[in-house]
Design a protein around this motif. Structure first.
Motif, mmCIF file in Angstrom:
data_model
loop_
_atom_site.group_PDB
_atom_site.id
_atom_site.type_symbol
_atom_site.label_atom_id
_atom_site.label_comp_id
_atom_site.label_asym_id
_atom_site.label_seq_id
_atom_site.Cartn_x
_atom_site.Cartn_y
_atom_site.Cartn_z
ATOM 1 N N GLU A 198 -5.730 6.026 -16.894
ATOM 2 C CA GLU A 198 -5.748 7.485 -16.795
ATOM 3 C C GLU A 198 -5.833 7.914 -15.323
ATOM 4 O O GLU A 198 -5.125 8.822 -14.890
ATOM 5 N N VAL A 199 -6.697 7.259 -14.573
ATOM 6 C CA VAL A 199 -6.834 7.579 -13.148
ATOM 7 C C VAL A 199 -5.487 7.398 -12.448
ATOM 8 O O VAL A 199 -5.023 8.282 -11.730
ATOM 9 N N GLN A 200 -4.849 6.269 -12.702
ATOM 10 C CA GLN A 200 -3.580 5.987 -12.041
ATOM 11 C C GLN A 200 -2.506 7.006 -12.432
ATOM 12 O O GLN A 200 -1.720 7.452 -11.608
ATOM 13 N N ARG A 209 -7.427 16.098 -6.354
ATOM 14 C CA ARG A 209 -7.630 14.739 -6.847
ATOM 15 C C ARG A 209 -9.098 14.414 -7.039
ATOM 16 O O ARG A 209 -9.453 13.572 -7.856
ATOM 17 N N LYS A 210 -9.959 15.077 -6.291
ATOM 18 C CA LYS A 210 -11.354 14.720 -6.460
ATOM 19 C C LYS A 210 -11.906 15.227 -7.794
ATOM 20 O O LYS A 210 -12.970 14.800 -8.233
ATOM 21 N N GLY A 211 -11.129 16.109 -8.454
ATOM 22 C CA GLY A 211 -11.555 16.570 -9.775
ATOM 23 C C GLY A 211 -11.193 15.596 -10.896
ATOM 24 O O GLY A 211 -11.652 15.747 -12.030
ATOM 25 N N ILE A 212 -10.364 14.619 -10.560
ATOM 26 C CA ILE A 212 -9.862 13.693 -11.581
ATOM 27 C C ILE A 212 -10.995 12.962 -12.315
ATOM 28 O O ILE A 212 -10.972 12.801 -13.529
ATOM 29 N N PHE A 213 -12.028 12.586 -11.568
ATOM 30 C CA PHE A 213 -13.071 11.742 -12.146
ATOM 31 C C PHE A 213 -13.927 12.504 -13.152
ATOM 32 O O PHE A 213 -14.194 12.027 -14.248
ATOM 33 N N GLU A 214 -14.294 13.713 -12.794
ATOM 34 C CA GLU A 214 -15.069 14.511 -13.735
ATOM 35 C C GLU A 214 -14.202 14.931 -14.919
ATOM 36 O O GLU A 214 -14.671 15.019 -16.052
ATOM 37 N N TYR A 215 -12.933 15.159 -14.646
ATOM 38 C CA TYR A 215 -11.991 15.519 -15.712
ATOM 39 C C TYR A 215 -11.945 14.419 -16.775
ATOM 40 O O TYR A 215 -12.069 14.678 -17.974
ATOM 41 N N ILE A 216 -11.847 13.189 -16.328
ATOM 42 C CA ILE A 216 -11.799 12.066 -17.266
ATOM 43 C C ILE A 216 -13.149 11.893 -17.971
ATOM 44 O O ILE A 216 -13.199 11.721 -19.189
ATOM 45 N N LEU A 217 -14.219 11.990 -17.224
ATOM 46 C CA LEU A 217 -15.552 11.845 -17.833
ATOM 47 C C LEU A 217 -15.757 12.868 -18.936
ATOM 48 O O LEU A 217 -16.377 12.592 -19.958
ATOM 49 N N GLY A 232 -13.697 14.005 -20.972
ATOM 50 C CA GLY A 232 -12.777 13.876 -22.095
ATOM 51 C C GLY A 232 -11.465 14.618 -21.874
ATOM 52 O O GLY A 232 -10.838 15.099 -22.809
ATOM 53 N N SER A 233 -11.051 14.752 -20.645
ATOM 54 C CA SER A 233 -9.779 15.398 -20.297
ATOM 55 C C SER A 233 -9.637 16.781 -20.914
ATOM 56 O O SER A 233 -8.578 17.146 -21.416
ATOM 57 N N ALA A 234 -10.710 17.542 -20.903
ATOM 58 C CA ALA A 234 -10.666 18.856 -21.532
ATOM 59 C C ALA A 234 -10.501 19.983 -20.519
ATOM 60 O O ALA A 234 -9.808 20.959 -20.774
ATOM 61 N N ASP A 235 -11.107 19.834 -19.376
ATOM 62 C CA ASP A 235 -11.172 20.965 -18.451
ATOM 63 C C ASP A 235 -10.182 20.788 -17.299
ATOM 64 O O ASP A 235 -10.499 20.200 -16.274
#
Ligand SMILES: [Zn+2]
Length: 409
Positions: free
Chosen positions: A297-299, A310-318, A320-323
């Motif tokens: 998912e990160v890639q 891009r720095k929002g990617i990690f919290e986005y994945i944590l 559940g890709s909702a926000d």
């Protein structure tokens, strides 16, 4: 400013144990300090003030440099601050005897004040005209003269005072928050903390640097460790653990956060550095993640040119890709929005229905409402998160209410 003053006070009250006393003076004005001001052109030094009682430039201090930095802009800035009523910062005097003081910190500022009052340089007035002190209105002159300074008088053994001054003023670089707190709460706890978190020889520093921004020597890692374990109340935490001999709780919590991040995200990306890992750990460490899936998912997200943050990617994945707001997705440009608006509106007028497709199929009063361009927002017909592109073919204009109801999907 107020916070720093309070902390300094805390610190100072503690230094009394070492026979050093410090008194806060807030009634000494610029006029008092500059009384009998003498400036030595030859040596480029402000010499005396406070009616002869103050030695502005003790031998161990550097010469006056404000006049030579940026063409004297720095000394002009001191005067401008006073005229605008801004603080010029804390000043420290070393009290040698009842009638003898030395400036420990503040000599540049005091010399600027003295030089201005004795017409050594001018400042520009509201009309851009050069103005010397003696050519100012009495009102302006008084505004400067009657301004009180914030002065700490330190009294103690000379070596002690200078040692202390060295700790608050490492080579002229002001202490940062954490360094100041370390000074305030000095004791066994801080000593142990520094051994662990402020030690560049610690082999873990390299690993930590992937997630934490800043210099180990300037306490960036210790600050994070304390911030995380204390949920942001570093001050309280340090105060209540000040005399502790062990730092296990701090270490364990810190390691839990780091281990958690590095196990969830097997990739190490630049944008991970400096994120709020403490908060993210608190929010998400109870959830389970599949590191392989997470990595893919990160890639995938890193390869997506529509993602602005891009720095929002990690919290986005944590989460559940909702926000998707965390990713700051590239939005439709104005030309696209206007062209879609025009098309929808023309269509709507022919069909006698609202130009917001959601309003048009509703039963409310807005069923036939033609919204202005400014009352509408662009929406991805096929959701961005499901792969819908940010292109004209996937753009529709919705009224603000419906767009927001649809959410940021
Ligand atoms: Zn609508």
């Amino acid at each position: 400013m107020a916070l720093q003053r309070w902390r300094t006070k805390e610190f100072l009250s503690d230094t009394r144990k070492n026979n050093m006393e410090t008194i806060l003076k807030t009634n000494i004005t610029i006029e008092d300090v500059c009384e009998g001001f003498v400036y030595n052109e030859l040596e480029e030094k402000g010499l005396f003030g406070l009616d002869g009682k103050l030695t502005i430039q003790p031998e161990y201090q550097r010469n006056y440099i404000y006049a030579f930095i940026d063409d004297g802009k720095k000394e002009i800035a001191v005067i401008d601050s006073i005229l605008k009523g801004y603080p010029i910062g804390l000043i420290y005097f070393n009290k040698i005897s009842e009638n003898e003081f030395e400036v420990l910190d503040g000599q540049q500022r005091i010399t600027s004040l003295g030089r201005f009052i004795t017409d050594k340089f001018a400042v520009k007035d509201e009309n851009g005209m050069e103005q010397y002190f003696t050519s100012m209105t009495e009102e302006k002159q008084n505004k400067i003269l009657k301004t009180p300074l914030t002065i700490y008088e330190c009294e103690g053994e000379e070596g002690e005072v200078k040692e202390w001054f060295k700790t608050i003023n490492i080579a002229g670089v002001p202490l940062n928050e954490q360094e100041l707190l370390n000074a305030i709460y000095s004791g066994p706890f801080v000593t142990r903390c520094k051994e662990e978190f402020s030690n560049s020889q610690n082999a873990n520093v390299k690993k930590w640097s992937a997630y934490i921004r800043g210099e180990v020597g300037r306490q960036a890692f210790l600050e994070k460790a304390l911030e995380w374990v204390s949920k942001g109340n570093i001050d309280n935490y340090m105060s209540s653990h000040r005399y502790d001999e062990n730092i296990d709780e701090l270490k364990n919590y810190f390691n839990s956060v780091i281990d958690w991040v590095s196990s969830v995200f097997s990739d190490v990306e630049d944008e991970m550095r400096g994120l709020e890992w403490g908060r993210l750990y608190e929010e998400y460490h109870d959830k389970s993640y599949n590191p392989d899936k997470v990595s893919k998912e990160v890639q995938k997200l890193y390869a997506d040119p529509r993602i602005e943050s891009r720095k929002g990617i990690f919290e986005y994945i944590l989460g559940g890709s909702a926000d998707t707001r965390l990713l700051n997705i590239r939005v439709f440009d104005d030309a696209t929005k206007k062209s879609i608006y025009k098309k929808q509106t023309e269509n709507a007028k022919t069909e006698d229905e609202s130009n917001c497709p959601h309003c048009a199929i509703g039963h409310e009063a807005n069923k036939r409402k033609i919204w202005n361009f400014s009352d509408m927002e662009a929406d991805h017909v096929s959701a961005w998160a499901k792969g819908g592109p940010t292109s004209i073919g996937n753009c529709q204009m919705l009224c603000k209410t419906h767009n927001r109801a649809k959410g940021n999907r």
